[in-house]
Motif scaffolding. Structure first.
Motif, PDB file in Angstrom:
ATOM      1  N   LYS A   3      17.430 -29.605 -44.488  1.00  0.00           N
ATOM      2  CA  LYS A   3      17.515 -28.723 -43.331  1.00  0.00           C
ATOM      3  C   LYS A   3      18.081 -27.350 -43.712  1.00  0.00           C
ATOM      4  CE  LYS A   3      18.820 -29.554 -38.592  1.00  0.00           C
ATOM      5  NZ  LYS A   3      19.822 -30.277 -37.802  1.00  0.00           N
ATOM      6  N   GLU A   4      19.136 -27.374 -44.523  1.00  0.00           N
ATOM      7  CA  GLU A   4      19.761 -26.108 -44.928  1.00  0.00           C
ATOM      8  C   GLU A   4      18.770 -25.240 -45.708  1.00  0.00           C
ATOM      9  OE1 GLU A   4      23.922 -26.252 -46.595  1.00  0.00           O
ATOM     10  OE2 GLU A   4      23.082 -24.846 -48.067  1.00  0.00           O
ATOM     11  N   ASN A   5      18.007 -25.888 -46.611  1.00  0.00           N
ATOM     12  CA  ASN A   5      17.031 -25.119 -47.393  1.00  0.00           C
ATOM     13  C   ASN A   5      15.903 -24.585 -46.517  1.00  0.00           C
ATOM     14  OD1 ASN A   5      18.372 -25.277 -49.797  1.00  0.00           O
ATOM     15  ND2 ASN A   5      17.081 -26.854 -50.707  1.00  0.00           N
ATOM     16  N   LEU A   6      15.432 -25.406 -45.579  1.00  0.00           N
ATOM     17  CA  LEU A   6      14.347 -24.946 -44.705  1.00  0.00           C
ATOM     18  C   LEU A   6      14.832 -23.816 -43.789  1.00  0.00           C
ATOM     19  CD1 LEU A   6      12.667 -28.362 -43.776  1.00  0.00           C
ATOM     20  CD2 LEU A   6      11.818 -26.644 -45.396  1.00  0.00           C
ATOM     21  N   ASN A   7      16.054 -23.941 -43.290  1.00  0.00           N
ATOM     22  CA  ASN A   7      16.613 -22.865 -42.460  1.00  0.00           C
ATOM     23  C   ASN A   7      16.747 -21.570 -43.253  1.00  0.00           C
ATOM     24  OD1 ASN A   7      16.802 -24.515 -40.259  1.00  0.00           O
ATOM     25  ND2 ASN A   7      18.996 -24.944 -40.509  1.00  0.00           N
ATOM     26  N   TYR A   8      17.210 -21.710 -44.487  1.00  0.00           N
ATOM     27  CA  TYR A   8      17.351 -20.523 -45.340  1.00  0.00           C
ATOM     28  C   TYR A   8      15.999 -19.834 -45.523  1.00  0.00           C
ATOM     29  CZ  TYR A   8      17.777 -17.586 -49.455  1.00  0.00           C
ATOM     30  OH  TYR A   8      17.706 -16.513 -50.311  1.00  0.00           O
ATOM     31  N   LEU A   9      14.974 -20.642 -45.840  1.00  0.00           N
ATOM     32  CA  LEU A   9      13.655 -20.060 -46.112  1.00  0.00           C
ATOM     33  C   LEU A   9      13.082 -19.405 -44.862  1.00  0.00           C
ATOM     34  CD1 LEU A   9      12.441 -22.892 -48.466  1.00  0.00           C
ATOM     35  CD2 LEU A   9      12.729 -20.495 -49.132  1.00  0.00           C
ATOM     36  N   SER A  10      13.306 -20.013 -43.693  1.00  0.00           N
ATOM     37  CA  SER A  10      12.755 -19.355 -42.509  1.00  0.00           C
ATOM     38  C   SER A  10      13.563 -18.107 -42.180  1.00  0.00           C
ATOM     39  CB  SER A  10      12.563 -20.328 -41.345  1.00  0.00           C
ATOM     40  OG  SER A  10      13.768 -20.542 -40.700  1.00  0.00           O
ATOM     41  N   ALA A  11      14.854 -18.098 -42.472  1.00  0.00           N
ATOM     42  CA  ALA A  11      15.667 -16.886 -42.249  1.00  0.00           C
ATOM     43  C   ALA A  11      15.209 -15.737 -43.160  1.00  0.00           C
ATOM     44  CB  ALA A  11      17.148 -17.187 -42.473  1.00  0.00           C
ATOM     45  N   ILE A  12      14.942 -16.043 -44.435  1.00  0.00           N
ATOM     46  CA  ILE A  12      14.533 -14.921 -45.311  1.00  0.00           C
ATOM     47  C   ILE A  12      13.108 -14.460 -45.000  1.00  0.00           C
ATOM     48  CG2 ILE A  12      16.182 -15.368 -47.197  1.00  0.00           C
ATOM     49  CD1 ILE A  12      13.849 -16.549 -48.832  1.00  0.00           C
ATOM     50  N   LYS A  13      12.271 -15.377 -44.520  1.00  0.00           N
ATOM     51  CA  LYS A  13      10.929 -14.948 -44.119  1.00  0.00           C
ATOM     52  C   LYS A  13      11.005 -13.968 -42.952  1.00  0.00           C
ATOM     53  CE  LYS A  13       7.213 -17.643 -43.682  1.00  0.00           C
ATOM     54  NZ  LYS A  13       6.341 -18.838 -43.467  1.00  0.00           N
ATOM     55  N   LYS A  14      11.862 -14.331 -42.004  1.00  0.00           N
ATOM     56  CA  LYS A  14      12.018 -13.492 -40.814  1.00  0.00           C
ATOM     57  C   LYS A  14      12.570 -12.113 -41.213  1.00  0.00           C
ATOM     58  CE  LYS A  14      14.460 -13.889 -36.511  1.00  0.00           C
ATOM     59  NZ  LYS A  14      15.592 -14.625 -35.951  1.00  0.00           N
ATOM     60  N   ALA A  15      13.597 -12.115 -42.047  1.00  0.00           N
ATOM     61  CA  ALA A  15      14.200 -10.850 -42.474  1.00  0.00           C
ATOM     62  C   ALA A  15      13.190  -9.999 -43.245  1.00  0.00           C
ATOM     63  CB  ALA A  15      15.425 -11.135 -43.348  1.00  0.00           C
TER      64      ALA A  15
END
Ligand SMILES: [Zn+2]
Length: 279
Positions: free
Chosen positions: A213-225
């Motif tokens: 979950k932490e890795n998926l959240n990170y990846l979606s956060a950097i995609k958004k940014a």
């Protein structure tokens, strides 16, 4: 170098000098399989010493989870082993290995002992199975950190050597963000006892869901940014303000390298998004 027994005849090694990179061994009664080869000759030779003298078997196969230096440049220290990898790993090592080794040698003379050894057996689709003593190794694709990634599942123990498809901080500069998201989701559904990450510590069964979950959240956060930044004339101005903590990760990961890797991730994503918009 740190060493630990993961289960019967399965061991794990972690570098104390370079980015907590890991390697593994699965030993049978006659011979052993090594998974990845660590970054510096001394540690690779230390791992071989342990296998040959403590476990008392030679290394017959080396599996490279991908072509990066810290996973595949130690192949030369197992001269009688057969090297197994994804077909693209062979291509990438052939194409990029020699020039980047020349470069690295100038900075670190201990790498003079290193010679690039290309994989002997490769596959480019599906999976591959190997029997070592009482254990089945399932060699399967694990893309996204790179375009040649594979993982090794020790079926009986449900231990996955994930290569860099699973790391404390996902790193996508040489890969593809959507592919690594798919890999991480697949790993999360595999019903594992342990994930041996390509860097960092082993993830135990009870920690897997949170790590996924932490890795998926990170990846979606950097995609958004990156999507926001890509629309700017000077994306770096925005990227510089997006700290790793804003994306749910800590800068202490990977011996302090994490913030730098995070900024590289953001820049790579902006470039990838701009390139695909230009098409
Ligand atoms: Zn890598």
């Amino acid at each position: 170098m740190h060493r630990e027994r993961v289960s019967e005849n399965v061991f794990w090694f972690q570098s104390e000098v370079y980015a907590q990179v890991t390697a593994g061994v699965v030993a049978g009664p006659q011979w052993a399989v090594v998974i990845d080869t660590l970054a510096l000759p001394d540690e690779t030779l230390g791992m071989r010493e342990f296998i040959e003298h403590e476990l008392g078997v030679p290394v017959r196969y080396v599996i490279n989870t991908h072509y990066h230096a810290d996973h595949a440049w130690g192949n030369c220290f197992f001269p009688s082993a057969t090297i197994i990898a994804h077909a693209r790993c062979r291509d990438l090592l052939a194409e990029r290995g020699a020039p980047s080794l020349d470069n690295a040698r100038r900075q670190n003379p201990v790498l003079r002992q290193v010679k690039i050894v290309l994989p002997h057996i490769t596959f480019d689709s599906g999976e591959m199975t190997m029997r070592v003593g009482k254990k089945n190794l399932n060699i399967l694709p694990a893309m996204g950190h790179s375009h040649d990634g594979i993982g090794v599942l020790v079926e009986e123990d449900r231990i996955l050597f994930a290569g860099d498809a699973f790391m404390p901080l996902p790193y996508v500069v040489d890969g593809d963000v959507d592919e690594i998201i798919a890999s991480i989701k697949r790993i999360g559904r595999m019903g594992l006892e342990n994930i041996v990450q390509g860097h960092g510590d082993i993830i135990l069964r009870g920690e897997i869901d949170a790590a996924v979950k932490e890795n998926l959240n990170y990846l979606s956060a950097i995609k958004k940014a990156a999507r926001l930044a890509a629309r700017r004339r000077v994306p770096e101005e925005l990227l510089d303000t997006i700290r790793i903590e804003d994306c749910g990760k800590s800068r202490v990961y990977l011996g302090g390298l994490a913030e730098g890797l995070h900024q590289q991730n953001l820049r790579a994503l902006v470039n990838q998004m701009r390139a695909s918009n230009d098409k």
